[in-house]
Design a protein around this motif. Structure first.
Motif, PDB file in Angstrom:
ATOM      1  N   LEU A 234       0.860  -1.173   0.000  1.00 19.45           N
ATOM      2  CA  LEU A 234       0.000   0.000   0.000  1.00 19.45           C
ATOM      3  C   LEU A 234       0.900   1.227   0.000  1.00 19.45           C
ATOM      4  CD1 LEU A 234      -2.540  -1.164   2.753  1.00 19.45           C
ATOM      5  CD2 LEU A 234      -3.042  -0.897   0.305  1.00 19.45           C
ATOM      6  N   TYR A 235       0.467   2.287  -0.679  1.00 17.14           N
ATOM      7  CA  TYR A 235       1.294   3.495  -0.802  1.00 17.14           C
ATOM      8  C   TYR A 235       0.558   4.657  -0.150  1.00 17.14           C
ATOM      9  CZ  TYR A 235       3.604   0.505  -4.197  1.00 17.14           C
ATOM     10  OH  TYR A 235       4.249  -0.544  -4.802  1.00 17.14           O
ATOM     11  N   PHE A 236       1.298   5.387   0.703  1.00 17.17           N
ATOM     12  CA  PHE A 236       0.614   6.465   1.435  1.00 17.17           C
ATOM     13  C   PHE A 236       1.585   7.616   1.700  1.00 17.17           C
ATOM     14  CE2 PHE A 236      -2.158   7.990   5.021  1.00 17.17           C
ATOM     15  CZ  PHE A 236      -3.313   8.112   4.256  1.00 17.17           C
ATOM     16  N   PHE A 237       1.156   8.514   2.608  1.00 10.50           N
ATOM     17  CA  PHE A 237       1.872   9.772   2.832  1.00 10.50           C
ATOM     18  C   PHE A 237       2.481   9.774   4.232  1.00 10.50           C
ATOM     19  CE2 PHE A 237      -2.113  10.183   0.488  1.00 10.50           C
ATOM     20  CZ  PHE A 237      -1.638  10.495  -0.770  1.00 10.50           C
ATOM     21  N   SER A 238       3.781   9.922   4.283  1.00 16.20           N
ATOM     22  CA  SER A 238       4.490   9.806   5.557  1.00 16.20           C
ATOM     23  C   SER A 238       4.075  10.879   6.557  1.00 16.20           C
ATOM     24  CB  SER A 238       6.001   9.866   5.326  1.00 16.20           C
ATOM     25  OG  SER A 238       6.384  11.096   4.754  1.00 16.20           O
ATOM     26  N   ASP A 239       3.809  12.091   6.083  1.00 19.40           N
ATOM     27  CA  ASP A 239       3.442  13.167   7.014  1.00 19.40           C
ATOM     28  C   ASP A 239       2.134  12.855   7.739  1.00 19.40           C
ATOM     29  OD1 ASP A 239       5.680  14.637   6.503  1.00 19.40           O
ATOM     30  OD2 ASP A 239       4.728  16.001   5.079  1.00 19.40           O
ATOM     31  N   ILE A 240       1.176  12.289   7.011  1.00 21.56           N
ATOM     32  CA  ILE A 240      -0.097  11.929   7.651  1.00 21.56           C
ATOM     33  C   ILE A 240       0.122  10.837   8.681  1.00 21.56           C
ATOM     34  CG2 ILE A 240      -2.374  10.911   7.257  1.00 21.56           C
ATOM     35  CD1 ILE A 240      -2.440  12.267   4.567  1.00 21.56           C
ATOM     36  N   LEU A 241       0.911   9.847   8.325  1.00 24.09           N
ATOM     37  CA  LEU A 241       1.166   8.745   9.258  1.00 24.09           C
ATOM     38  C   LEU A 241       1.871   9.241  10.512  1.00 24.09           C
ATOM     39  CD1 LEU A 241       2.289   5.892   6.816  1.00 24.09           C
ATOM     40  CD2 LEU A 241       0.066   6.181   7.925  1.00 24.09           C
ATOM     41  N   ARG A 242       2.839  10.120  10.343  1.00 28.49           N
ATOM     42  CA  ARG A 242       3.569  10.653  11.499  1.00 28.49           C
ATOM     43  C   ARG A 242       2.651  11.441  12.425  1.00 28.49           C
ATOM     44  NH1 ARG A 242       9.055  10.410  11.542  1.00 28.49           N
ATOM     45  NH2 ARG A 242      10.106   9.893   9.583  1.00 28.49           N
ATOM     46  N   ARG A 243       1.783  12.264  11.845  1.00 29.04           N
ATOM     47  CA  ARG A 243       0.908  13.119  12.644  1.00 29.04           C
ATOM     48  C   ARG A 243      -0.184  12.305  13.344  1.00 29.04           C
ATOM     49  NH1 ARG A 243       2.188  17.740  14.360  1.00 29.04           N
ATOM     50  NH2 ARG A 243       0.056  18.553  14.192  1.00 29.04           N
ATOM     51  N   ALA A 244      -0.633  11.257  12.702  1.00 26.82           N
ATOM     52  CA  ALA A 244      -1.780  10.504  13.227  1.00 26.82           C
ATOM     53  C   ALA A 244      -1.392   9.443  14.246  1.00 26.82           C
ATOM     54  CB  ALA A 244      -2.540   9.850  12.082  1.00 26.82           C
ATOM     55  N   SER A 245      -0.173   8.914  14.180  1.00 31.21           N
ATOM     56  CA  SER A 245       0.168   7.748  14.993  1.00 31.21           C
ATOM     57  C   SER A 245       1.615   7.768  15.447  1.00 31.21           C
ATOM     58  CB  SER A 245      -0.097   6.463  14.187  1.00 31.21           C
ATOM     59  OG  SER A 245       0.537   5.350  14.776  1.00 31.21           O
ATOM     60  N   SER A 246       1.815   7.687  16.750  1.00 34.74           N
ATOM     61  CA  SER A 246       3.175   7.621  17.290  1.00 34.74           C
ATOM     62  C   SER A 246       3.855   6.321  16.889  1.00 34.74           C
ATOM     63  CB  SER A 246       3.141   7.752  18.820  1.00 34.74           C
ATOM     64  OG  SER A 246       2.410   6.682  19.390  1.00 34.74           O
ATOM     65  N   TRP A 298      -9.615  -2.020  17.765  1.00 36.31           N
ATOM     66  CA  TRP A 298      -8.425  -2.715  18.274  1.00 36.31           C
ATOM     67  C   TRP A 298      -7.151  -2.159  17.638  1.00 36.31           C
ATOM     68  CZ3 TRP A 298      -6.141  -6.974  15.153  1.00 36.31           C
ATOM     69  CH2 TRP A 298      -5.000  -7.500  15.744  1.00 36.31           C
ATOM     70  N   LEU A 299      -7.174  -1.947  16.314  1.00 34.66           N
ATOM     71  CA  LEU A 299      -5.989  -1.437  15.621  1.00 34.66           C
ATOM     72  C   LEU A 299      -5.689   0.001  16.006  1.00 34.66           C
ATOM     73  CD1 LEU A 299      -6.538  -2.991  12.085  1.00 34.66           C
ATOM     74  CD2 LEU A 299      -4.806  -3.632  13.753  1.00 34.66           C
ATOM     75  N   SER A 300      -6.712   0.770  16.324  1.00 37.88           N
ATOM     76  CA  SER A 300      -6.473   2.153  16.768  1.00 37.88           C
ATOM     77  C   SER A 300      -5.686   2.171  18.066  1.00 37.88           C
ATOM     78  CB  SER A 300      -7.801   2.896  16.946  1.00 37.88           C
ATOM     79  OG  SER A 300      -8.488   2.477  18.119  1.00 37.88           O
ATOM     80  N   LEU A 301      -5.891   1.142  18.892  1.00 38.72           N
ATOM     81  CA  LEU A 301      -5.128   1.023  20.138  1.00 38.72           C
ATOM     82  C   LEU A 301      -3.725   0.484  19.860  1.00 38.72           C
ATOM     83  CD1 LEU A 301      -7.932  -0.540  22.392  1.00 38.72           C
ATOM     84  CD2 LEU A 301      -7.169   1.842  22.358  1.00 38.72           C
ATOM     85  N   GLU A 302      -3.640  -0.493  18.962  1.00 34.72           N
ATOM     86  CA  GLU A 302      -2.339  -1.070  18.629  1.00 34.72           C
ATOM     87  C   GLU A 302      -1.390  -0.025  18.046  1.00 34.72           C
ATOM     88  OE1 GLU A 302      -0.908  -4.234  18.809  1.00 34.72           O
ATOM     89  OE2 GLU A 302      -2.545  -4.696  20.193  1.00 34.72           O
ATOM     90  N   TYR A 303      -1.931   0.840  17.197  1.00 30.58           N
ATOM     91  CA  TYR A 303      -1.091   1.820  16.502  1.00 30.58           C
ATOM     92  C   TYR A 303      -1.220   3.235  17.074  1.00 30.58           C
ATOM     93  CZ  TYR A 303      -0.247  -1.825  13.048  1.00 30.58           C
ATOM     94  OH  TYR A 303       0.136  -2.987  12.428  1.00 30.58           O
ATOM     95  N   ASP A 304      -1.967   3.354  18.178  1.00 32.29           N
ATOM     96  CA  ASP A 304      -2.095   4.640  18.868  1.00 32.29           C
ATOM     97  C   ASP A 304      -2.589   5.751  17.917  1.00 32.29           C
ATOM     98  OD1 ASP A 304      -1.991   6.426  20.970  1.00 32.29           O
ATOM     99  OD2 ASP A 304       0.122   6.921  20.663  1.00 32.29           O
ATOM    100  N   ILE A 305      -3.706   5.479  17.268  1.00 36.69           N
ATOM    101  CA  ILE A 305      -4.310   6.450  16.352  1.00 36.69           C
ATOM    102  C   ILE A 305      -5.509   7.063  17.071  1.00 36.69           C
ATOM    103  CG2 ILE A 305      -5.236   6.821  14.042  1.00 36.69           C
ATOM    104  CD1 ILE A 305      -3.965   4.172  13.215  1.00 36.69           C
ATOM    105  N   THR A 306      -5.302   8.203  17.706  1.00 35.42           N
ATOM    106  CA  THR A 306      -6.322   8.797  18.575  1.00 35.42           C
ATOM    107  C   THR A 306      -7.605   9.138  17.825  1.00 35.42           C
ATOM    108  OG1 THR A 306      -4.596   9.708  20.000  1.00 35.42           O
ATOM    109  CG2 THR A 306      -6.803  10.647  20.203  1.00 35.42           C
ATOM    110  N   VAL A 307      -7.490   9.739  16.647  1.00 34.24           N
ATOM    111  CA  VAL A 307      -8.695  10.156  15.917  1.00 34.24           C
ATOM    112  C   VAL A 307      -9.551   8.943  15.527  1.00 34.24           C
ATOM    113  CG1 VAL A 307      -7.792  12.342  15.071  1.00 34.24           C
ATOM    114  CG2 VAL A 307      -7.336  10.243  13.770  1.00 34.24           C
ATOM    115  N   LEU A 308      -8.903   7.864  15.158  1.00 29.94           N
ATOM    116  CA  LEU A 308      -9.632   6.645  14.818  1.00 29.94           C
ATOM    117  C   LEU A 308     -10.238   6.022  16.065  1.00 29.94           C
ATOM    118  CD1 LEU A 308     -10.471   4.500  12.761  1.00 29.94           C
ATOM    119  CD2 LEU A 308      -8.258   3.385  13.116  1.00 29.94           C
TER     120      LEU A 308
END
Length: 385
Positions: A234-246, A298-308
């Motif tokens: 899968l291809y995505f944007f590093s800035d979004i990933l950094r901001r959304a998940s520690s 569950w994945l929002s907790l695993e990856y620490d994605i607060t908004v999700l």
């Protein structure tokens, strides 16, 4: 009827002096008792080992019982002695049970357990708690079962589980009591909804749909990170990933020379859905149904994605009635992990629709910590608001 003290005095007199056939000396609490080696060896493998194996007792024909009470040993000898009519009541059962366990006297142990089971039938709360502890200490399965049933009938609560000696029952025991009480209530007031039938080896609420092609399966001029999951890309944007998940940020700090990060938690479809949720160009932030929402929670907790995490929590709060018993206990497990107290309480209240046996049979229920399980059972029994 003679008192225990009078009975004990009479019995003590019988063994305080040697008889014609007595052949072993028992020293306890500084006093001497004379008894019969054959009788001791017949009832107790422990005494047999002392008197017949290569121990000092075999040579001296003397057994020193340190730390034992003289009166208790007299009662034990009287029970062993076939010349004595010996009835075990509640007092004697409590006295002799530890000795029966220590010296491996099976018949005496069973008799003591039977007597205590009878005494439980009309026992008070303190009696039940004391016998629960006794049964657990000596692994008396029948007494444990009887005590748990009696405790459930008495509607025992955690704050009541302290007697005058300030001893407390184990949380695991309290859980069993509450589960039994829930079953009693079901028998009295009728059964709840029947358990959901799952196919063999079918996990509840997992994304089992076929893998679909993701809108992120192809790189664009702005994508700068490749996510490998289930051996797909899968291809995505590093800035979004950094901001959304520690967690994503940590992985990006260790990114490979090829600009790739590998994820071993979550399926291809689930990670694709997360990316779609995080993508600012996607206006539709809705989710298909609660079945897909729990894995994402569950994945929002695993990856620490607060908004999700917050989106999943809000959605589940609104749609909690759609969850079956497997989903509900998993929701409670995840809500507890994510410290979502309101969601956890809402899911606990919803479990009342099901039989306690159906709730207790779920895999997530078995994974709950003891405090959460007790809280759930109290909600189930409507003992707290």
């Amino acid at each position: 009827m003679a008192s225990h003290t009078e009975n004990w005095k009479l019995m003590a007199t019988m063994y305080s002096t040697p008889s014609k056939n007595s052949d072993v000396l028992i020293v306890v609490d500084g006093r001497k008792l004379y008894f019969y080696k054959q009788l001791l060896c017949l009832v107790s493998p422990v005494f047999k080992s002392m008197l017949c194996s290569d121990f000092k007792e075999k040579k001296t024909q003397t057994i020193n019982l340190e730390g034992k009470r003289f009166t208790d040993i007299v009662l034990l000898l009287a029970w062993i002695d076939p010349a004595v009519t010996f009835k075990i009541d509640e007092y004697r059962a409590n006295t002799l049970l530890p000795l029966a366990d220590e010296y491996d006297i099976t018949n005496l142990r069973q008799t003591c357990e039977q007597v205590l089971c009878v005494c439980l039938a009309k026992g008070s709360l303190n009696v039940v708690i004391r016998y629960l502890q006794l049964a657990e200490q000596f692994n008396l399965k029948n007494l444990i079962e009887k005590a748990l049933t009696r405790a459930a009938e008495l509607n025992i609560k955690h704050e009541d589980a302290v007697d005058k000696t300030h001893t407390v029952i184990e949380d695991s025991t309290l859980i069993t009591i509450l589960e039994k009480r829930a079953k009693i209530r079901e028998q009295l007031y009728g059964f709840r909804r029947h358990p959901t039938q799952l196919k063999p080896d079918e996990p509840p609420s997992e994304c089992t749909e076929a893998v679909e092609e993701s809108k992120y399966s192809a790189a664009t001029d702005l994508t700068d990170v490749t996510i490998i999951v289930d051996e797909k890309r899968l291809y995505f944007f590093s800035d979004i990933l950094r901001r959304a998940s520690s967690r994503f940020a940590d992985k990006l700090d260790e990114i490979s020379e090829l600009g790739e990060i590998s994820l071993d938690v979550g399926s291809y479809n689930e990670i694709s859905t997360i990316l779609e949720f995080l993508d600012p160009t996607n206006e539709d932030k809705s989710f298909v149904n609660v079945k897909t929402k729990l894995p994402l929670f569950w994945l929002s907790l695993e990856y620490d994605i607060t908004v999700l995490h917050e989106a999943c929590e809000n959605y589940l709060m609104t749609n909690i009635s759609q969850l079956n018993e497997h989903d509900l206990t998993r929701c409670i497990l995840l809500a507890n992990r994510g410290q979502c107290s309101e969601l956890m309480k809402t899911a606990m209240r919803e479990t009342r629709k099901y039989q306690i046996s159906a709730i207790a049979a779920t895999e997530s229920y078995k994974q709950l910590d003891t405090d959460t399980r007790i809280q759930l059972l109290k909600f189930f029994l409507q003992e707290i608001n």
